[in-house]
Design a protein around this motif. Structure first.
Motif, PDB file in Angstrom:
ATOM      1  N   ARG A 224      55.869  47.712  47.963  1.00 39.86           N
ATOM      2  CA  ARG A 224      55.940  46.409  47.283  1.00 39.86           C
ATOM      3  C   ARG A 224      56.992  46.418  46.175  1.00 39.86           C
ATOM      4  N   VAL A 225      57.310  47.589  45.658  1.00 41.05           N
ATOM      5  CA  VAL A 225      58.362  47.709  44.646  1.00 41.05           C
ATOM      6  C   VAL A 225      59.678  48.032  45.347  1.00 41.05           C
ATOM      7  N   LYS A 226      60.665  47.190  45.118  1.00 38.84           N
ATOM      8  CA  LYS A 226      61.989  47.395  45.713  1.00 38.84           C
ATOM      9  C   LYS A 226      63.042  47.394  44.616  1.00 38.84           C
ATOM     10  N   LEU A 227      63.937  48.350  44.661  1.00 38.51           N
ATOM     11  CA  LEU A 227      65.024  48.415  43.696  1.00 38.51           C
ATOM     12  C   LEU A 227      66.186  47.564  44.191  1.00 38.51           C
ATOM     13  N   GLY A 228      66.853  46.889  43.253  1.00 37.52           N
ATOM     14  CA  GLY A 228      67.986  46.056  43.609  1.00 37.52           C
ATOM     15  C   GLY A 228      69.309  46.753  43.348  1.00 37.52           C
ATOM     16  N   SER A 229      70.386  46.016  43.573  1.00 31.59           N
ATOM     17  CA  SER A 229      71.721  46.581  43.378  1.00 31.59           C
ATOM     18  C   SER A 229      72.042  46.787  41.906  1.00 31.59           C
ATOM     19  N   ASP A 230      71.178  46.262  41.012  1.00 32.50           N
ATOM     20  CA  ASP A 230      71.362  46.508  39.584  1.00 32.50           C
ATOM     21  C   ASP A 230      71.049  47.956  39.220  1.00 32.50           C
ATOM     22  N   TYR A 247      55.337  64.830  47.664  1.00 30.81           N
ATOM     23  CA  TYR A 247      56.762  64.999  47.959  1.00 30.81           C
ATOM     24  C   TYR A 247      57.194  64.003  49.032  1.00 30.81           C
ATOM     25  N   ASP A 248      56.404  63.891  50.091  1.00 26.29           N
ATOM     26  CA  ASP A 248      56.761  63.014  51.211  1.00 26.29           C
ATOM     27  C   ASP A 248      56.837  61.551  50.788  1.00 26.29           C
ATOM     28  N   ALA A 249      55.890  61.108  49.960  1.00 27.19           N
ATOM     29  CA  ALA A 249      55.887  59.715  49.518  1.00 27.19           C
ATOM     30  C   ALA A 249      57.116  59.399  48.668  1.00 27.19           C
ATOM     31  N   ALA A 250      57.520  60.354  47.830  1.00 27.56           N
ATOM     32  CA  ALA A 250      58.687  60.140  46.972  1.00 27.56           C
ATOM     33  C   ALA A 250      59.963  60.063  47.805  1.00 27.56           C
ATOM     34  N   VAL A 251      60.106  60.973  48.760  1.00 26.55           N
ATOM     35  CA  VAL A 251      61.296  60.971  49.618  1.00 26.55           C
ATOM     36  C   VAL A 251      61.361  59.678  50.420  1.00 26.55           C
ATOM     37  N   LYS A 252      60.240  59.252  50.952  1.00 30.53           N
ATOM     38  CA  LYS A 252      60.185  58.013  51.737  1.00 30.53           C
ATOM     39  C   LYS A 252      60.603  56.821  50.880  1.00 30.53           C
ATOM     40  N   PHE A 253      60.090  56.756  49.662  1.00 28.56           N
ATOM     41  CA  PHE A 253      60.424  55.638  48.774  1.00 28.56           C
ATOM     42  C   PHE A 253      61.932  55.563  48.532  1.00 28.56           C
ATOM     43  N   LYS A 255      64.448  56.876  50.214  1.00 26.65           N
ATOM     44  CA  LYS A 255      65.206  56.597  51.435  1.00 26.65           C
ATOM     45  C   LYS A 255      65.181  55.119  51.801  1.00 26.65           C
ATOM     46  N   GLU A 256      64.116  54.438  51.431  1.00 21.43           N
ATOM     47  CA  GLU A 256      63.967  53.022  51.788  1.00 21.43           C
ATOM     48  C   GLU A 256      64.666  52.071  50.814  1.00 21.43           C
ATOM     49  N   GLN A 257      65.261  52.597  49.743  1.00 22.72           N
ATOM     50  CA  GLN A 257      65.926  51.732  48.763  1.00 22.72           C
ATOM     51  C   GLN A 257      67.360  51.448  49.209  1.00 22.72           C
ATOM     52  N   ASP A 258      67.482  50.536  50.169  1.00 21.46           N
ATOM     53  CA  ASP A 258      68.769  50.256  50.795  1.00 21.46           C
ATOM     54  C   ASP A 258      69.770  49.588  49.857  1.00 21.46           C
ATOM     55  N   ALA A 259      69.288  48.921  48.822  1.00 21.20           N
ATOM     56  CA  ALA A 259      70.191  48.216  47.914  1.00 21.20           C
ATOM     57  C   ALA A 259      70.909  49.167  46.957  1.00 21.20           C
TER      58      ALA A 259
END
Length: 302
Positions: A224-230, A247-253, A255-259
């Motif tokens: 639900r938390v997404k980082l932006g291009s800022d 560790y796995d949850a942090a890596v997954k998070f 990797k998913e921050q495409d911005a």
């Protein structure tokens, strides 16, 4: 070489203990650090002194309910809800950014780093649209074993969580012991013993504070938390044998921050939760310094 200076930071009705580590030579970067659950900033003296010796000025504070900011037993773990926790972090960052920009000749880049619970807090802030302008002024964000999910076997039972929330609504300031085993934090026996004997590591939360911590973690782990291009740059550092935060949850998070275009994941094989106080501490410290200095040089050319 470096020097350190203690002080206070006033936010709302609170007066919080602060400490600053300053290089004796030129300052090439500034780092704001947010500590984790049941710890305090003087446990990072060696780490921060090394950063300062490489030209990185470090600012940090004992958060509400922790360390020297908890002046009475009744203050222990009294963090308040997430809104207050994040507002404190934002206020401290804002204060240091204002200091950095008060002089037109000072273009020193500012970085933010969070460990464990503090890592979850800075991510919550960085993903909040209301703080977008503040976030955009930070050159880079560093995560040391952020609390994005529980490590396997450490998850609280559903019954315990539900009961805790129900009681917490009636008695939000009710204190509750939550002991993180010191032997899960570092492979260094001396560090483990020092944590066990540190009176400021009181392992005391409040029902409101612990529920808010769980809510932040759930929001991060669920996506639900997404980082932006800022968010200009992001570094995740994590031990593969962390028995406290996943560790796995942090890596997954991350990797998913495409911005976020500039993001890096650094894993430490076999390391536990406190990378700055584990057997990998020298490698970890060098990695953090190199990452900051590289982006400080980039910043100076902009």
């Amino acid at each position: 070489m470096s020097t350190s200076e203690e002080g206070t930071f006033k936010v709302g009705n609170a007066s919080l203990y602060t400490k600053t580590w300053t290089p004796t030579g030129p300052i090439v970067a500034k780092l704001i650090f947010v500590h984790g659950f049941s710890e305090h900033i003087n446990r990072y003296n060696a780490f921060f002194s090394t950063l300062a010796a490489h030209g990185i000025q470090v600012f940090s504070w004992d958060q509400r309910g922790w360390g020297r900011s908890a002046t009475r037993p009744a203050d222990r773990g009294l963090t308040g809800p997430t809104a207050r926790v994040v507002a404190d972090v934002a206020a401290f960052i804002q204060d240091k950014l204002q200091q950095a920009s008060s002089s037109k000749s000072d273009a020193t880049p500012v970085f933010v780093m969070g460990h464990s619970m503090g890592g979850g807090e800075v991510l919550t802030l960085a993903g909040d649209a209301q703080h977008r302008q503040l976030v955009a002024r930070v050159r880079g964000w560093i995560l040391e074993a952020p609390f994005i999910g529980f490590s396997k076997g450490e998850e609280p039972s559903v019954v315990k969580v539900v009961l805790g929330r129900l009681v917490g609504k009636l008695l939000p300031r009710q204190q509750l012991k939550h002991v993180v085993p010191p032997e899960h934090l570092s492979r260094d026996p001396e560090v483990v013993e020092s944590i066990r004997n540190d009176e400021l590591c009181h392992n005391t939360g409040t029902l409101e504070g612990l529920a808010s911590l769980l809510d932040r973690t759930a929001a991060l782990s669920s996506g639900r938390v997404k980082l932006g291009s800022d968010v200009h740059s992001l570094l995740l550092t994590h031990g593969t044998n962390d028995m406290t935060c996943s560790y796995d949850a942090a890596v997954k998070f991350v990797k998913e921050q495409d911005a976020v275009e500039d993001k890096e994941i650094k894993s430490y094989e076999g390391a536990y939760h406190q990378l700055h106080a584990d057997h990998c501490k020298d490698e970890f410290t060098k990695d953090v310094i190199d990452w900051i200095l590289k982006r400080s040089k980039i910043e100076s050319k902009l």
